[in-house]
Write a protein that holds these residues in place. Structure first.
Motif, PDB file in Angstrom:
ATOM      1  N   LYS A  33     -72.213 103.163  69.526  1.00  0.00           N
ATOM      2  CA  LYS A  33     -73.360 102.727  68.514  1.00  0.00           C
ATOM      3  C   LYS A  33     -74.816 102.473  69.162  1.00  0.00           C
ATOM      4  CE  LYS A  33     -70.141 101.670  64.730  1.00  0.00           C
ATOM      5  NZ  LYS A  33     -69.662 100.466  63.744  1.00  0.00           N
ATOM      6  N   ALA A  34     -74.980 102.736  70.503  1.00  0.00           N
ATOM      7  CA  ALA A  34     -76.037 102.435  70.608  1.00  0.00           C
ATOM      8  C   ALA A  34     -77.364 103.509  70.414  1.00  0.00           C
ATOM      9  CB  ALA A  34     -76.274 102.639  72.297  1.00  0.00           C
ATOM     10  N   PRO A  35     -78.345 103.124  70.245  1.00  0.00           N
ATOM     11  CA  PRO A  35     -79.325 104.199  69.646  1.00  0.00           C
ATOM     12  C   PRO A  35     -79.697 105.020  70.648  1.00  0.00           C
ATOM     13  CG  PRO A  35     -80.657 101.699  70.261  1.00  0.00           C
ATOM     14  CD  PRO A  35     -78.929 101.612  70.356  1.00  0.00           C
ATOM     15  N   LYS A  36     -80.062 106.162  70.119  1.00  0.00           N
ATOM     16  CA  LYS A  36     -80.258 107.211  70.837  1.00  0.00           C
ATOM     17  C   LYS A  36     -81.826 107.135  71.477  1.00  0.00           C
ATOM     18  CE  LYS A  36     -77.336 110.963  68.696  1.00  0.00           C
ATOM     19  NZ  LYS A  36     -77.283 112.269  68.070  1.00  0.00           N
ATOM     20  N   GLY A  37     -81.909 107.388  73.043  1.00  0.00           N
ATOM     21  CA  GLY A  37     -83.048 107.205  73.344  1.00  0.00           C
ATOM     22  C   GLY A  37     -83.331 105.784  73.876  1.00  0.00           C
ATOM     23  N   ALA A  38     -82.485 105.027  73.703  1.00  0.00           N
ATOM     24  CA  ALA A  38     -82.642 103.346  73.951  1.00  0.00           C
ATOM     25  C   ALA A  38     -83.695 103.166  75.295  1.00  0.00           C
ATOM     26  CB  ALA A  38     -81.360 102.712  74.145  1.00  0.00           C
ATOM     27  N   GLY A  39     -84.784 102.427  75.331  1.00  0.00           N
ATOM     28  CA  GLY A  39     -85.712 102.344  76.322  1.00  0.00           C
ATOM     29  C   GLY A  39     -85.052 101.460  77.611  1.00  0.00           C
ATOM     30  N   LEU A  40     -85.999 101.155  78.442  1.00  0.00           N
ATOM     31  CA  LEU A  40     -85.467 100.355  79.601  1.00  0.00           C
ATOM     32  C   LEU A  40     -85.321  98.851  79.078  1.00  0.00           C
ATOM     33  CD1 LEU A  40     -85.601 100.174  82.711  1.00  0.00           C
ATOM     34  CD2 LEU A  40     -88.122  99.749  82.582  1.00  0.00           C
ATOM     35  N   SER A  41     -85.828  98.379  78.272  1.00  0.00           N
ATOM     36  CA  SER A  41     -85.679  96.953  77.968  1.00  0.00           C
ATOM     37  C   SER A  41     -84.111  96.996  77.270  1.00  0.00           C
ATOM     38  CB  SER A  41     -86.323  96.578  76.653  1.00  0.00           C
ATOM     39  OG  SER A  41     -86.264  97.413  75.447  1.00  0.00           O
ATOM     40  N   TRP A  42     -83.784  98.011  76.697  1.00  0.00           N
ATOM     41  CA  TRP A  42     -82.405  98.057  76.298  1.00  0.00           C
ATOM     42  C   TRP A  42     -81.381  98.059  77.462  1.00  0.00           C
ATOM     43  CZ3 TRP A  42     -79.824  97.959  71.618  1.00  0.00           C
ATOM     44  CH2 TRP A  42     -78.353  98.588  71.632  1.00  0.00           C
ATOM     45  N   GLU A  43     -81.555  98.976  78.706  1.00  0.00           N
ATOM     46  CA  GLU A  43     -80.831  99.018  79.679  1.00  0.00           C
ATOM     47  C   GLU A  43     -80.631  97.581  80.376  1.00  0.00           C
ATOM     48  OE1 GLU A  43     -78.907 101.788  80.782  1.00  0.00           O
ATOM     49  OE2 GLU A  43     -79.462 102.821  78.963  1.00  0.00           O
ATOM     50  N   VAL A  44     -81.610  97.131  80.561  1.00  0.00           N
ATOM     51  CA  VAL A  44     -81.875  95.900  81.749  1.00  0.00           C
ATOM     52  C   VAL A  44     -81.231  94.670  81.180  1.00  0.00           C
ATOM     53  CG1 VAL A  44     -83.979  96.514  82.829  1.00  0.00           C
ATOM     54  CG2 VAL A  44     -84.176  95.282  80.682  1.00  0.00           C
ATOM     55  N   SER A  45     -80.840  94.690  79.759  1.00  0.00           N
ATOM     56  CA  SER A  45     -80.209  93.877  78.941  1.00  0.00           C
ATOM     57  C   SER A  45     -78.738  93.863  79.239  1.00  0.00           C
ATOM     58  CB  SER A  45     -80.367  93.725  77.305  1.00  0.00           C
ATOM     59  OG  SER A  45     -79.775  94.819  76.982  1.00  0.00           O
ATOM     60  N   LEU A  46     -78.238  94.929  79.692  1.00  0.00           N
ATOM     61  CA  LEU A  46     -76.660  95.116  79.770  1.00  0.00           C
ATOM     62  C   LEU A  46     -76.097  94.703  81.264  1.00  0.00           C
ATOM     63  CD1 LEU A  46     -76.915  99.011  78.654  1.00  0.00           C
ATOM     64  CD2 LEU A  46     -76.040  96.946  77.406  1.00  0.00           C
ATOM     65  N   MET A  77     -65.558 101.696  85.865  1.00  0.00           N
ATOM     66  CA  MET A  77     -66.897 102.526  86.448  1.00  0.00           C
ATOM     67  C   MET A  77     -67.283 103.154  85.307  1.00  0.00           C
ATOM     68  SD  MET A  77     -65.543 103.889  90.003  1.00  0.00           S
ATOM     69  CE  MET A  77     -64.853 102.936  91.455  1.00  0.00           C
ATOM     70  N   MET A  78     -68.776 102.475  84.786  1.00  0.00           N
ATOM     71  CA  MET A  78     -69.397 103.512  83.948  1.00  0.00           C
ATOM     72  C   MET A  78     -70.593 104.049  84.357  1.00  0.00           C
ATOM     73  SD  MET A  78     -68.978 100.543  81.003  1.00  0.00           S
ATOM     74  CE  MET A  78     -68.966  99.170  82.154  1.00  0.00           C
ATOM     75  N   SER A  79     -70.812 105.382  83.871  1.00  0.00           N
ATOM     76  CA  SER A  79     -72.253 105.801  84.239  1.00  0.00           C
ATOM     77  C   SER A  79     -73.572 104.897  83.704  1.00  0.00           C
ATOM     78  CB  SER A  79     -72.372 107.091  83.837  1.00  0.00           C
ATOM     79  OG  SER A  79     -71.428 108.104  84.411  1.00  0.00           O
ATOM     80  N   GLY A  80     -73.152 104.331  82.590  1.00  0.00           N
ATOM     81  CA  GLY A  80     -74.025 103.367  82.102  1.00  0.00           C
ATOM     82  C   GLY A  80     -72.985 102.574  80.929  1.00  0.00           C
ATOM     83  N   TRP A  81     -73.501 101.680  80.342  1.00  0.00           N
ATOM     84  CA  TRP A  81     -72.573 101.502  79.113  1.00  0.00           C
ATOM     85  C   TRP A  81     -72.639 101.959  78.153  1.00  0.00           C
ATOM     86  CZ3 TRP A  81     -69.461  96.783  78.310  1.00  0.00           C
ATOM     87  CH2 TRP A  81     -69.357  96.143  79.663  1.00  0.00           C
ATOM     88  N   ASN A  82     -73.460 103.155  77.763  1.00  0.00           N
ATOM     89  CA  ASN A  82     -73.554 103.769  76.632  1.00  0.00           C
ATOM     90  C   ASN A  82     -72.224 104.765  76.905  1.00  0.00           C
ATOM     91  OD1 ASN A  82     -73.761 106.121  74.786  1.00  0.00           O
ATOM     92  ND2 ASN A  82     -76.059 105.679  74.843  1.00  0.00           N
ATOM     93  N   VAL A  83     -71.270 104.710  75.953  1.00  0.00           N
ATOM     94  CA  VAL A  83     -69.970 105.353  75.988  1.00  0.00           C
ATOM     95  C   VAL A  83     -69.976 106.840  76.229  1.00  0.00           C
ATOM     96  CG1 VAL A  83     -69.367 105.612  73.751  1.00  0.00           C
ATOM     97  CG2 VAL A  83     -67.507 105.437  75.301  1.00  0.00           C
ATOM     98  N   ARG A  84     -71.213 107.446  75.682  1.00  0.00           N
ATOM     99  CA  ARG A  84     -71.529 108.895  75.582  1.00  0.00           C
ATOM    100  C   ARG A  84     -71.529 109.450  76.852  1.00  0.00           C
ATOM    101  NH1 ARG A  84     -74.899 106.881  71.372  1.00  0.00           N
ATOM    102  NH2 ARG A  84     -74.358 107.452  69.288  1.00  0.00           N
TER     103      ARG A  84
END
Length: 610
Positions: A290-303, A318-325
């Motif tokens: 349910k992460a917003p599409k195109g989430a910015g840097l501030s979103w990424e650094v909070s993870l 192991m995740m490419s990123g927390w965004n499950v997509r």
């Protein structure tokens, strides 16, 4: 036989006078809605929907209204089966421990469905479970948390229950406080046992949450409360990392529709966030897609970090990123067979046990030891885990998992070497390659077979002319390249990839002395339509071309994008050359630019470093 020390019927009268059901409901707050707080994690652990009897018990425990479809449910047969499982099983299961807590919490209402003897028998069974858990020697055992702490506290409330969370005046209350204090004090060990296998981690987090809501933490020291939060935060991070689209749970056969209690507002995943809102709030949103599409840097650094690994619990995510997509993989290596899940976005492509058959010099080999971590590494480019296991026949099976995050590529590989060589790989300096070869015992003819299970709904489609496979769920989701095989289906080969009738990828390999069998997965759909190829590379050492039993190199090309992989199978201090790159390393992976010949290093594993 347990000596009966209390009159359960008299206690039942006390529960009714004091309206203990309402006290439980008020303490749990919104989490008591429809009894969900007592069902958290059960479906994930069992892989099935909660039985009607357990749903009814959870409604009783939380003082919720019972719907018509559950009013005719007979509880006595269910309770007898529960007691029979407890008496016949050599080891208590975590699921039955969780059910026991629901039974205890439901007693104020459940007593109406039981006669005096049945109530006494159930009550004394619960007391015996609690007392037995106190005697467990392992302070970090999850059963001590569930049965020693939480069940002990519920028994305290049942015996002195004018309010949930009263002072610790009963022996049950004192024991519960001691157990949860001890469990939190050995936090690292408790976390490792809580997450082991992955299936029960939600059940254990649910118990930690209820212990606080029901007031147990009011009677412990400030330092224990701090430890409780630290342990809970780490377990919550694992729960979220193992969660996926619509709240699905890693290593669980449960359909997302069975896990609604965990995903509901005020459900278990929301409770997980409360341990560390700043770090886990966005992680939860990302994990359930349910992460917003195109989430910015501030979103990424909070993870949180996108690789979790606990060597004691032998679990890795192991995740490419927390965004499950963007995809991820889970690795559980606490048992003799590694459990593996590989996701492309929201859907699993591979899921199940990696079953290996190994013959050395014509003799079938068997695992003779546990899997152990060899090396782990994580940065912005790559996540890496290497583990190994001793086998009979003087063999060691070494396994690599590599996730190239931005490129959305995965390398899964097995190497078979001798035990002496595995022990010497970690040594630093000193031996030249010739002398090292002399002290390394050689394995004979190696025949290897690994079955990699496809997930439900996934299939492997093979090309008629080349040895690549397409993993599909109705549309192409991934490319699988058997790098040690020739690309074209011409002539015999030592390594081959097929699919079995029971939907497993089957990798077969053979070789002399040592063997390396890698699979390369590409999950980037934008590359699927591009021309692609892979090649085995020549590896040289001081003008001598090395055998494939000594070192191997591979080049993978998808359109204009290229990668190079090198793996040493026998150590040495000499510089080796592959594709124009000079290396002293056990393993090397890089992007390769054919235009200028430059390498962009992704990871180097050097077993000869100090």
């Amino acid at each position: 036989m347990v000596e009966i020390e209390r009159d359960w019927s008299e206690l039942g009268d006390q529960w009714a006078r004091q309206d203990l059901q309402s006290a439980f409901r008020d303490a749990l707050g919104p989490a008591s809605r429809n009894g969900m707080a007592f069902r958290w994690g059960v479906a994930a652990a069992t892989g099935m929907s909660c039985e009607d009897e357990l749903q009814l018990l959870s409604l009783y425990a939380s003082g919720a209204k019972v719907p018509k479809k559950l009013r005719q449910v007979e509880m006595v047969p269910f309770l007898r089966q529960w007691q029979e499982r407890l008496s016949s099983s050599e080891a208590m299961s975590i699921v039955d421990a969780a059910i026991s807590i629901v039974v205890a919490s439901a007693l104020p209402r459940l007593q109406r469905d039981l006669n005096r003897d049945e109530l006494t028998e159930v009550g004394e069974t619960l007391v015996a479970l609690h007392e037995d858990s106190i005697a467990l020697a392992n302070a970090s055992d999850p059963l001590r948390l569930l049965l020693g702490a939480e069940l002990g506290w519920v028994l305290h409330c049942l015996h002195h229950g004018s309010f949930v969370g009263t002072a610790l005046e009963s022996r049950f209350g004192k024991q519960a406080a001691e157990v949860i204090s001890q469990w939190c004090e050995v936090g690292a060990d408790s976390i490792a046992q809580a997450i082991q296998g992955g299936q029960h981690v939600r059940l254990i987090l649910a118990s930690l949450v209820r212990c606080k809501k029901l007031g147990l933490l009011r009677g412990v020291t400030k330092s224990v409360k701090t430890q409780w939060k630290e342990v809970g935060s780490e377990i919550a991070r694992w729960v979220l990392a193992l969660s996926g689209h619509r709240g699905q749970a890693g290593f669980s056969a449960a359909d997302p529709t069975m896990l609604r209690d965990d995903l509901e507002t005020d459900g278990l995943l929301d409770q997980a966030v409360k341990f560390d809102r700043e770090t886990l709030a966005n992680a939860k949103i990302s994990a359930v897609a349910k992460a917003p599409k195109g989430a910015g840097l501030s979103w990424e650094v909070s993870l949180p970090d996108s690789m979790l690994h606990d060597p004691a619990g032998k679990l890795c995510s192991m995740m490419s990123g927390w965004n499950v997509r963007r995809g991820k993989m889970h690795i559980d290596y606490h048992d003799q067979q590694v459990e593996f899940q590989l996701f492309n976005g929201k859907q699993a492509m591979l899921s199940g046990a990696l079953a290996v058959e190994l013959h050395v010099a014509g003799v079938e080999c068997q695992p003779v030891g546990p899997w152990e971590e060899v090396c782990q590494y994580s940065d912005d480019d790559v996540h890496y885990l290497e583990i190994e296991q001793d086998w009979s026949g003087n063999a060691v099976l070494q396994r690599q998992f590599v996730l190239i995050r931005e490129d959305r590529c995965v390398l899964f590989s097995d190497a078979v070497i001798s035990k002496e060589q595995a022990e010497q790989q970690g040594a630093s300096g000193g031996l030249e390659e010739a002398s090292r070869s002399e002290v390394c015992a050689e394995l004979g003819k190696i025949q290897y077979r690994c079955r990699v299970p496809l997930a439900d709904g996934a299939e492997a489609v093979f090309d008629a002319e080349v040895r690549e496979a397409v993993l599909s769920t109705g549309r192409r989701k991934a490319m699988c390249l058997p790098l040690a095989s020739p690309e074209w289906r011409v002539g015999p080969c030592d390594v081959d990839l097929t699919v079995s009738n029971d939907q497993h990828l089957v990798v077969r390999g053979s070789g002399e002395h040592r063997l390396y069998v890698p699979l390369w997965f590409d999950f980037s759909q934008r590359r699927f339509s591009r021309k692609r190829t892979w090649r085995q590379l020549t590896v040289a050492d001081q003008l001598r071309i090395l055998k494939r039993s000594e070192a191997v190199g591979y080049r993978i090309q998808m359109g204009s994008e290229q990668w190079m992989i090198y793996r040493s199978l026998i150590g040495g201090q000499n510089t080796r050359t592959v594709l124009g790159k000079h290396l002293i390393a056990d393993f090397y992976c890089a992007r390769f630019d054919s235009g200028d010949g430059n390498y962009e290093e992704l990871i180097t594993v050097d077993d000869h470093a100090d």
